[in-house]
Structures are given as C-alpha cells and as structure tokens.
Write an enzyme that holds these catalytic residues in place. Structure first.
Site, PDB file in Angstrom:
ATOM      1  N   MET A  92       0.955  -5.509  15.105  1.00 49.52           N
ATOM      2  CA  MET A  92       1.382  -4.994  13.958  1.00 49.52           C
ATOM      3  C   MET A  92       1.197  -5.143  11.742  1.00 49.52           C
ATOM      4  O   MET A  92       1.560  -4.125  11.289  1.00 49.52           O
ATOM      5  CB  MET A  92       3.195  -5.210  14.012  1.00 49.52           C
ATOM      6  CG  MET A  92       3.423  -4.892  15.385  1.00 49.52           C
ATOM      7  SD  MET A  92       5.405  -5.018  15.847  1.00 49.52           S
ATOM      8  CE  MET A  92       6.156  -4.462  14.717  1.00 49.52           C
ATOM      9  N   ASP A 140      10.001   2.604  11.870  1.00 54.88           N
ATOM     10  CA  ASP A 140       8.875   1.777  12.772  1.00 54.88           C
ATOM     11  C   ASP A 140       8.500   1.894  13.617  1.00 54.88           C
ATOM     12  O   ASP A 140       7.193   1.325  13.854  1.00 54.88           O
ATOM     13  CB  ASP A 140       9.518  -0.212  11.607  1.00 54.88           C
ATOM     14  CG  ASP A 140       9.132  -0.450  10.634  1.00 54.88           C
ATOM     15  OD1 ASP A 140       8.162  -0.180  10.008  1.00 54.88           O
ATOM     16  OD2 ASP A 140      10.388  -1.007  10.521  1.00 54.88           O
ATOM     17  N   LYS A 195      14.746  -5.290   5.159  1.00 50.10           N
ATOM     18  CA  LYS A 195      15.383  -4.763   5.958  1.00 50.10           C
ATOM     19  C   LYS A 195      16.741  -5.054   6.340  1.00 50.10           C
ATOM     20  O   LYS A 195      17.707  -4.092   7.097  1.00 50.10           O
ATOM     21  CB  LYS A 195      14.018  -4.792   7.124  1.00 50.10           C
ATOM     22  CG  LYS A 195      13.221  -4.023   6.905  1.00 50.10           C
ATOM     23  CD  LYS A 195      11.744  -3.863   7.777  1.00 50.10           C
ATOM     24  CE  LYS A 195      10.246  -3.707   6.891  1.00 50.10           C
ATOM     25  NZ  LYS A 195       9.717  -3.205   7.806  1.00 50.10           N
ATOM     26  N   ALA A 246      10.393  -8.174  12.960  1.00 45.92           N
ATOM     27  CA  ALA A 246       9.582  -6.937  13.508  1.00 45.92           C
ATOM     28  C   ALA A 246       9.459  -5.831  15.314  1.00 45.92           C
ATOM     29  O   ALA A 246       9.486  -5.499  15.565  1.00 45.92           O
ATOM     30  CB  ALA A 246       8.680  -8.031  13.224  1.00 45.92           C
ATOM     31  N   LYS A 262       0.703  -1.165  -0.009  1.00 41.62           N
ATOM     32  CA  LYS A 262      -0.031  -0.274  -0.234  1.00 41.62           C
ATOM     33  C   LYS A 262       0.962   1.317  -0.200  1.00 41.62           C
ATOM     34  O   LYS A 262       0.715   2.331   0.166  1.00 41.62           O
ATOM     35  CB  LYS A 262      -0.596   0.055   0.946  1.00 41.62           C
ATOM     36  CG  LYS A 262      -2.121  -1.034   1.242  1.00 41.62           C
ATOM     37  CD  LYS A 262      -3.021  -0.858   2.179  1.00 41.62           C
ATOM     38  CE  LYS A 262      -3.884  -2.262   2.074  1.00 41.62           C
ATOM     39  NZ  LYS A 262      -4.743  -2.060   1.182  1.00 41.62           N
TER      40      LYS A 262
HETATM   41  P1  ATR Z   1      10.028 -11.055  11.500  1.00 39.05           P
HETATM   42  O1  ATR Z   1      10.654 -10.119  11.177  1.00 39.05           O
HETATM   43  O2  ATR Z   1       8.659 -10.598  10.757  1.00 39.05           O
HETATM   44  O3  ATR Z   1      10.505 -10.661  12.922  1.00 39.05           O
HETATM   45  P2  ATR Z   1      11.315 -13.824  12.152  1.00 39.05           P
HETATM   46  O4  ATR Z   1      12.178 -12.996  12.214  1.00 39.05           O
HETATM   47  O5  ATR Z   1      11.825 -14.601  11.523  1.00 39.05           O
HETATM   48  O6  ATR Z   1      10.057 -12.684  11.309  1.00 39.05           O
HETATM   49  O7  ATR Z   1      10.620 -13.672  13.883  1.00 39.05           O
HETATM   50  C1  ATR Z   1       9.419 -14.120  13.586  1.00 39.05           C
HETATM   51  C2  ATR Z   1       9.029 -14.708  15.259  1.00 39.05           C
HETATM   52  O8  ATR Z   1       7.435 -14.576  15.277  1.00 39.05           O
HETATM   53  C3  ATR Z   1       9.973 -15.285  16.018  1.00 39.05           C
HETATM   54  O9  ATR Z   1       9.334 -14.569  17.109  1.00 39.05           O
HETATM   55  C4  ATR Z   1       9.036 -16.366  16.421  1.00 39.05           C
HETATM   56  O10 ATR Z   1       9.366 -16.775  17.345  1.00 39.05           O
HETATM   57  P3  ATR Z   1      10.223 -18.237  17.294  1.00 39.05           P
HETATM   58  O11 ATR Z   1      11.475 -17.269  17.443  1.00 39.05           O
HETATM   59  O12 ATR Z   1      10.134 -19.392  18.609  1.00 39.05           O
HETATM   60  O13 ATR Z   1      10.715 -18.651  16.024  1.00 39.05           O
HETATM   61  C5  ATR Z   1       7.349 -15.662  16.165  1.00 39.05           C
HETATM   62  N1  ATR Z   1       6.390 -17.029  15.203  1.00 39.05           N
HETATM   63  C6  ATR Z   1       6.076 -17.480  14.561  1.00 39.05           C
HETATM   64  N2  ATR Z   1       5.239 -18.582  14.353  1.00 39.05           N
HETATM   65  C7  ATR Z   1       4.354 -18.098  15.354  1.00 39.05           C
HETATM   66  C8  ATR Z   1       4.088 -19.291  16.241  1.00 39.05           C
HETATM   67  N3  ATR Z   1       3.122 -19.949  15.426  1.00 39.05           N
HETATM   68  N4  ATR Z   1       3.836 -18.788  17.654  1.00 39.05           N
HETATM   69  C9  ATR Z   1       4.047 -18.631  17.682  1.00 39.05           C
HETATM   70  N5  ATR Z   1       5.462 -17.597  17.659  1.00 39.05           N
HETATM   71  C10 ATR Z   1       5.287 -17.490  16.547  1.00 39.05           C
END
Ligand code: ATR
Length: 277
Positions: free
Chosen positions: A214, A103, A66, A132, A16
């Site tokens: 978010m 952000d 990023k 994130a 967007k």
């Molecule tokens: P992003 O850039 O979106 O933060 P990332 O760096 O891969 O992507 O991080 C994903 C986050 O979502 C992590 O905190 C992950 O938890 P883990 O560190 O234990 O992997 C979390 N996450 C992803 N899927 C999840 C789920 N089904 N339930 C709870 N936490 C989840």
C-alpha cells in the site's frame, strides 16, 4: 470563482496529491486550486476551521491526522465509519463538514480496474492491523473474495480488527501462516518505513499469486522485493491506489470522475514525459 482544496498532513512537503489534483482539474476543466497544509500536531481542528473560514471547499487528510479527522466530524459516511478514519472532508453548501474515506475503494479499484485482478474465489491476506489495514478492510470484504485473512505481529490486534468486520474474516499471527497459500497478499503494515518486511513463511504465495504494497517509493519497496524473490506473478506498489483514492475524492467534491491512467503514468518514476522522443 476558483474553489480551494488542499491536503493536510505532517509532514506534507513530499505529498503528490497537489500534482494529482492539478492534473485532474486540467483534464476535466474544473476551476479549482489545490494546495498543501502542514498540519499542526497540537491543533489539527484549528487548521481545518481556518481553511474552511477562508472559503476552502474540501480537504484530503493524510498521516497522522486521519483518525483525528474522524473524531472531529460528526457527519461521516458509512465507509469512513467502518474505517475509523477520514481521508476526505467535504464542505457542504451550508458550511457543514462531511467526512468520507476513499482509501479502500482506491485500493480495490486499482487492483480490479487498473490491474485486472478478479477477487472471485481468491484467498486474500491482509498484513497489519493498524489504521492503514482498518481503512481498507471494508472495501476488501465488499470485493467479495473467496476468503479474507488478517495477519499481524500482535495477534490480539488482528483478532480485534477481524471482529469489527461486517463479514467473515479470519485472523492470526505471522507464524500461523505456515503451510497456507494466498492469491493476493496486501501489505498494510508500516514495516517498510523501517526498511523491513514482516517475518512471513516461505511458500506463502500461491502459484500466480500477487503482492500489493500500500505504500510506494521511487524504488521498489522492501515488500515488493520480497514478493519478487518469492515468485509473485505481480508485485504492485501503492501509487495506483494513491491516484484512485484521489480520483474518488475529486468525484465527491466535483461530481465528475477523472481518468486516472494518464495521471498514474505521469507519476510513475522513469516514465517519459509525454510528447518526448
Ligand atoms: P498505520 O496507520 O500505518 O497502520 P499503525 O496504526 O501504527 O500505523 O499500525 C502499524 C502496523 O504495522 C501494525 O499492524 C504493526 O504491527 P503491531 O500491531 O504488531 O505493532 C505493523 N508493523 C509495524 N512495524 C512492523 C514490522 N517491523 N514487522 C511487522 N509488522 C509491523
């Protein structure tokens, strides 16, 4: 002369950002255009260089680039440094590139300015410890809540992230949240992409507690639906944050801050086109 800007990501078709920046440019009378670039997973630096060589003045950087943008740029703002990620590239007059990250300020401005949240004395919970979460941690601390806790599925990652913070941050796993109460719970996990919600205990939300996801979607996100079921006083998605981070990027590039309210309203699904009726 029209100045050129763009957002780069992969995928990018549904971004967007072009609509948001076009609206900002109209509103502030800035001569600029803003496109979208499907970034190459193999050669992100090459895409950035090509854009700048064509006279581009600035880029927004989105998933999954990023962190790569952070690594590419030697000149980074303090908040980009803390975030470990760059979402805004500024092409300086001498052609050098500067990286910033808007952000975190986008999240906090949406909460405080748009929604009227007051951080003073509030117990804030940040869910997730990936990119994130790291991107907004510094801004949440700067908002000076009563306390800040990071909870993550992988506890060690929550601990690592808390240790990087410039202030006091607690960390734990989801099961250790049992019996605790929070006034604001921010979802920075990617669980919603799989249609899931982190396994959170009942009774996590204090009376009058808010939840903030978010991410955003055309329908309420799984985390917002969870918040509603848990009796949250407010359930917000990340559309306001998206527009606010864009406004801060726009200000960095153009030196003028656009009004965000009208743009948020324009993008809100189901909102009536202005002038209709
Ligand atoms: P992003 O850039 O979106 O933060 P990332 O760096 O891969 O992507 O991080 C994903 C986050 O979502 C992590 O905190 C992950 O938890 P883990 O560190 O234990 O992997 C979390 N996450 C992803 N899927 C999840 C789920 N089904 N339930 C709870 N936490 C989840």
């Amino acid at each position: 002369m029209t100045d050129h800007y763009a957002v780069i990501g992969n995928p990018i078709a549904h971004s967007k950002s072009p609509a948001i920046h076009a609206a900002f440019a109209r509103q502030t009378g800035q001569r600029m255009d803003y496109g979208r670039i499907l970034g190459s997973l193999e050669d992100f630096p090459g895409d950035v260089r090509a854009f700048v060589a064509d006279g581009g003045r600035g880029l927004n950087v989105t998933v999954p680039f990023k962190q790569e943008a952070w690594a590419l740029l030697a000149d980074r703002s303090e908040r980009a440094e803390a975030a470990g990620a760059v979402n805004t590239i500024i092409v300086l007059d001498d052609g050098r590139l500067r990286g910033d990250n808007t952000d975190g300020v986008g999240l906090v401005r949406d909460l405080t300015v748009n929604q009227g949240f007051d951080f003073e004395g509030k117990r804030v919970l940040l869910l997730g410890a990936g990119g994130a979460a790291r991107g907004v941690l510094g801004a949440l601390l700067e908002a000076d809540p009563g306390s800040l806790t990071i909870a993550n599925r992988t506890v060690a990652k929550a601990q690592e992230l808390a240790a990087t913070a410039a202030g006091e941050v607690q960390s734990c796993g989801f099961d250790q949240l049992t019996g605790r109460r929070f006034d604001l719970t921010v979802n920075a996990t990617s669980s919603g992409l799989h249609g899931e919600v982190p396994p959170l205990p009942e009774g996590l939300l204090a009376a009058g507690g808010w939840v903030y996801d978010m991410v955003y979607g055309d329908a309420p996100t799984p985390f917002c639906r969870w918040g509603e079921a848990q009796g949250a006083a407010r359930c917000l998605d990340g559309l306001g944050m998206l527009v606010e981070q864009a406004a801060e990027s726009f200000r960095l590039w153009r030196g003028v801050r656009p009004d965000t309210q009208a743009v948020i309203a324009m993008l809100r699904p189901g909102s009536a086109p202005s002038g209709s009726g």
